[in-house]
Scaffold this motif. Structure first.
Motif, mmCIF file in Angstrom:
data_model
loop_
_atom_site.group_PDB
_atom_site.id
_atom_site.type_symbol
_atom_site.label_atom_id
_atom_site.label_comp_id
_atom_site.label_asym_id
_atom_site.label_seq_id
_atom_site.Cartn_x
_atom_site.Cartn_y
_atom_site.Cartn_z
ATOM 1 N N LEU A 54 0.876 -1.093 0.003
ATOM 2 C CA LEU A 54 0.196 -0.015 0.079
ATOM 3 C C LEU A 54 0.727 1.282 0.123
ATOM 4 O O LEU A 54 0.711 2.114 -0.926
ATOM 5 N N GLY A 55 1.960 1.353 0.746
ATOM 6 C CA GLY A 55 2.795 2.433 0.728
ATOM 7 C C GLY A 55 3.416 2.650 -0.498
ATOM 8 O O GLY A 55 3.594 4.024 -0.673
ATOM 9 N N LEU A 56 3.991 1.746 -1.005
ATOM 10 C CA LEU A 56 4.521 1.613 -2.309
ATOM 11 C C LEU A 56 3.778 2.317 -3.216
ATOM 12 O O LEU A 56 4.175 2.919 -4.201
ATOM 13 N N ASN A 57 2.470 1.707 -3.330
ATOM 14 C CA ASN A 57 1.358 2.036 -4.415
ATOM 15 C C ASN A 57 0.918 3.379 -4.293
ATOM 16 O O ASN A 57 0.371 4.168 -5.204
ATOM 17 N N LEU A 58 0.835 4.085 -3.141
ATOM 18 C CA LEU A 58 0.400 5.256 -2.802
ATOM 19 C C LEU A 58 1.434 6.439 -3.202
ATOM 20 O O LEU A 58 1.061 7.719 -3.397
ATOM 21 N N LEU A 59 2.537 6.015 -3.268
ATOM 22 C CA LEU A 59 3.683 7.031 -3.849
ATOM 23 C C LEU A 59 3.545 7.563 -5.213
ATOM 24 O O LEU A 59 2.884 8.604 -5.560
ATOM 25 N N PHE B 278 -3.139 -2.409 -7.587
ATOM 26 C CA PHE B 278 -3.236 -1.857 -8.609
ATOM 27 C C PHE B 278 -4.453 -1.811 -9.483
ATOM 28 O O PHE B 278 -5.083 -0.560 -9.764
ATOM 29 N N SER B 279 -4.913 -3.156 -9.936
ATOM 30 C CA SER B 279 -6.114 -3.179 -10.642
ATOM 31 C C SER B 279 -7.245 -2.725 -10.124
ATOM 32 O O SER B 279 -8.049 -1.918 -10.502
ATOM 33 N N THR B 280 -7.531 -3.103 -8.636
ATOM 34 C CA THR B 280 -8.852 -2.725 -8.234
ATOM 35 C C THR B 280 -8.982 -1.198 -7.736
ATOM 36 O O THR B 280 -10.090 -0.652 -7.980
ATOM 37 N N SER B 281 -7.907 -0.507 -7.645
ATOM 38 C CA SER B 281 -8.006 0.995 -7.301
ATOM 39 C C SER B 281 -8.161 1.696 -8.768
ATOM 40 O O SER B 281 -9.083 2.570 -8.662
ATOM 41 N N ARG B 282 -7.711 1.103 -9.776
ATOM 42 C CA ARG B 282 -7.951 1.788 -11.248
ATOM 43 C C ARG B 282 -9.246 1.600 -11.401
ATOM 44 O O ARG B 282 -9.924 2.454 -12.127
ATOM 45 N N ILE B 283 -9.964 0.361 -11.173
ATOM 46 C CA ILE B 283 -11.213 0.192 -11.634
ATOM 47 C C ILE B 283 -12.229 0.906 -10.759
ATOM 48 O O ILE B 283 -13.128 1.850 -11.290
ATOM 49 N N LEU B 284 -11.967 1.015 -9.313
ATOM 50 C CA LEU B 284 -12.853 2.004 -8.738
ATOM 51 C C LEU B 284 -12.704 3.460 -9.236
ATOM 52 O O LEU B 284 -13.683 4.253 -9.120
ATOM 53 N N TYR B 285 -11.795 3.931 -9.560
ATOM 54 C CA TYR B 285 -11.329 5.367 -10.083
ATOM 55 C C TYR B 285 -12.300 5.410 -11.238
ATOM 56 O O TYR B 285 -12.859 6.491 -11.287
ATOM 57 N N VAL C 116 -2.046 9.465 -7.938
ATOM 58 C CA VAL C 116 -2.440 8.108 -7.622
ATOM 59 C C VAL C 116 -3.896 7.997 -6.897
ATOM 60 O O VAL C 116 -4.167 8.935 -6.162
ATOM 61 N N PRO C 117 -4.927 7.315 -7.404
ATOM 62 C CA PRO C 117 -6.253 7.266 -6.800
ATOM 63 C C PRO C 117 -6.236 6.660 -5.356
ATOM 64 O O PRO C 117 -6.483 5.562 -5.067
ATOM 65 N N GLY C 118 -5.676 7.481 -4.307
ATOM 66 C CA GLY C 118 -5.320 7.147 -2.940
ATOM 67 C C GLY C 118 -6.553 6.598 -2.217
ATOM 68 O O GLY C 118 -6.421 5.540 -1.541
ATOM 69 N N ASN C 119 -7.935 7.238 -2.220
ATOM 70 C CA ASN C 119 -8.925 6.660 -1.748
ATOM 71 C C ASN C 119 -9.376 5.255 -2.156
ATOM 72 O O ASN C 119 -9.873 4.392 -1.409
ATOM 73 N N ALA C 120 -9.365 5.222 -3.530
ATOM 74 C CA ALA C 120 -9.620 3.853 -4.113
ATOM 75 C C ALA C 120 -8.760 2.842 -3.643
ATOM 76 O O ALA C 120 -8.960 1.636 -3.471
ATOM 77 N N LEU C 121 -7.358 2.915 -3.548
ATOM 78 C CA LEU C 121 -6.301 2.253 -3.140
ATOM 79 C C LEU C 121 -6.674 1.695 -1.657
ATOM 80 O O LEU C 121 -6.554 0.369 -1.509
ATOM 81 N N LEU C 122 -7.030 2.767 -0.744
ATOM 82 C CA LEU C 122 -7.239 2.375 0.610
ATOM 83 C C LEU C 122 -8.278 1.489 0.760
ATOM 84 O O LEU C 122 -8.252 0.552 1.394
#
Length: 459
Positions: free
Chosen positions: A133-138, A301-308, A328-334
């Motif tokens: 999560l930390g790496l993907n949020l950057l 990665f995939s789920t956050s981009r789909i939610l975005y 980066v779509p932070g809320n979707a990623l969280l």
């Protein structure tokens, strides 16, 4: 305020390794043991047939993505050709696919770490999620780099196995299981030792082994040069995956007859142990650990981009479309990461069945998504002949091949219905689609109700 656009920060090498990394995972390193027991050597044909089908799905997806600059994923394509309801159902289904797959992978991380450390499974699972999560949020580039190295470890391992198989075959090396020879493939009951039934029953795990290759589509919006990188990735990756899967399986079966492999252990561990590598179990456990982390990384990665994208299309809460300062779509990623973490709970509630049910549902939902891509391509060719005529990346043998692959997918679902292990998940999955259709109808009704007073005011 950050510009609300995804940053195009993935290079060609990232895109190609993302798809390879998302695909080569538990389906090959663990699932192939079970599939080999079901089908025997005919498993090679099953991987080849599904690989070819997936290649045609990818070609259809590639042509659609490049036909319009605004497309960011196949949810946009589904809305354009099948309407908002299909986009809503397909988008949320794809999110659900990767949530289920990532749950299985994060549970697996906990299991694999226990090989070295006697700690509860949930501890390394949570640590893995926090790090990813930390790496993907950057930045998206961090995701690309991380996935590049994760995938590289798996690719090197498979190449070593194939090279080892060739060398042992040439010198006629003898193991505890006998001489390494090509005859081991067909010399123990033939190519179809369990008949056609065993061959067909293996298709569920084979389909699951290929899920993730369509990540090229999800990452399309974040490539530095889509017109060049997407065709390159689509043309090369399916063939590479065929080489990795078919090549690895041929090497495994030459070194060790299929009768010597069991679903309870990784065929890779068994094979490396047979050729006299004492630390084989540790090496392969490390590879499988990075494999699970890689697939989980792809899932996040995939789920956050789909939610975005769902949010951008007003099919999910508006907050899911907000980007952080790194684009980066932070809320979707969280949100996606929190849902994935439920996997640890599932492993406690149904420890013996969780992985099987989750992977079966994932495979079924991926068949839906792939099928939607093929149907959209059929409609694209029929309703937008001018776009198809000007396409620089035409999918071959269409629309005939689209119909042929759709029939193949329908047959695989039918096989799952007759198999005791996959039947419960197949019968449960329609509830997901019914829920989505109901939710879309409710959202549509609320939308019409909210617009009605405005229309009356203007009259």
């Amino acid at each position: 305020m950050a510009q609300q656009e995804l940053k195009r920060d993935l290079a060609n090498r990232h895109v190609q390794l993302i798809a390879i990394g998302g695909t080569i995972g538990t389906g090959l390193f663990l699932g192939s043991g079970k599939a080999i027991q079901q089908a025997g050597p005919s498993i090679i044909f099953a991987y080849f047939l599904v690989g070819i089908a997936v290649f045609f799905v990818m070609r259809a997806l590639g042509e659609l993505l490049l036909s319009k600059a605004g497309y960011q994923s196949f949810t946009d394509i589904a809305e354009d050709y099948l309407g908002p309801r299909a986009a809503f159902v397909t988008g949320w289904t794809y999110w659900f696919c990767w949530i289920m797959t990532a749950m299985a992978d994060v549970i697996a991380v906990g299991v694999y770490v226990q090989y070295w450390f006697d700690i509860p499974q949930w501890v390394p699972a949570v640590i893995c999620l926090i790090i990813l999560l930390g790496l993907n949020l950057l930045t998206v580039k961090n995701f690309g780099e991380l996935e590049f190295w994760f995938a590289l470890i798996k690719v090197v391992t498979i190449l070593v196995l194939i090279a080892l198989g060739v060398v042992l075959l040439v010198i006629g090396f003898k193991t505890d299981a006998g001489t390494v020879t090509a005859k081991n493939i067909w010399g123990h009951g033939g190519l179809f030792p369990n008949g056609i039934q065993g061959f067909l029953l293996s298709f569920q795990m084979v389909v699951f082994a290929y899920v993730g290759v369509e990540l090229v589509g999800v990452s399309a919006a974040e490539t530095s040069n889509p017109e060049k990188n997407i065709p390159s990735a689509i043309n090369k990756i399916p063939l590479r995956i065929l080489f990795f899967y078919v090549g690895a399986l041929v090497a495994l079966l030459c070194i060790n007859p299929w009768t010597g492999l069991t679903p309870a252990e990784s065929p890779f561990v068994k094979t490396f142990s047979l050729v006299g590598i004492p630390i084989a179990a540790g090496i392969i456990n490390f590879v499988v650990l990075t494999s699970a982390a890689s697939a989980c990384n792809s899932g996040m990665f995939s789920t956050s981009r789909i939610l975005y994208n769902l949010s951008k299309n007003d099919q999910a809460p508006s907050r899911m479309a907000q980007l952080n300062k790194n684009h980066v779509p932070g809320n979707a990623l969280l949100v996606s990461t929190l849902v994935i973490s439920v996997g640890a709970l599932l492993s406690k509630l149904i420890p013996g069945q969780a992985f099987g049910i989750v992977t079966t549902i994932s495979a079924i939902c991926f068949i839906w998504v792939w099928g939607v891509v093929l149907v959209c391509h059929i409609r694209y060719k029929r309703t937008r002949p001018e776009l198809q005529a000007n396409s620089k990346f035409k999918a071959p043998f269409t629309p005939f091949v689209n119909y042929a692959v759709l029939v193949m997918f329908a047959a695989i679902l039918l096989i799952m219905l007759f198999a005791e292990e996959t039947r419960p998940a197949l019968l449960l999955t329609p509830l997901w689609f019914i829920m989505l259709f109901v939710l879309h109808a409710i959202r549509k009704r609320k939308g019409q109700a909210s617009h009605a007073p405005l229309e009356q005011t203007h009259q």
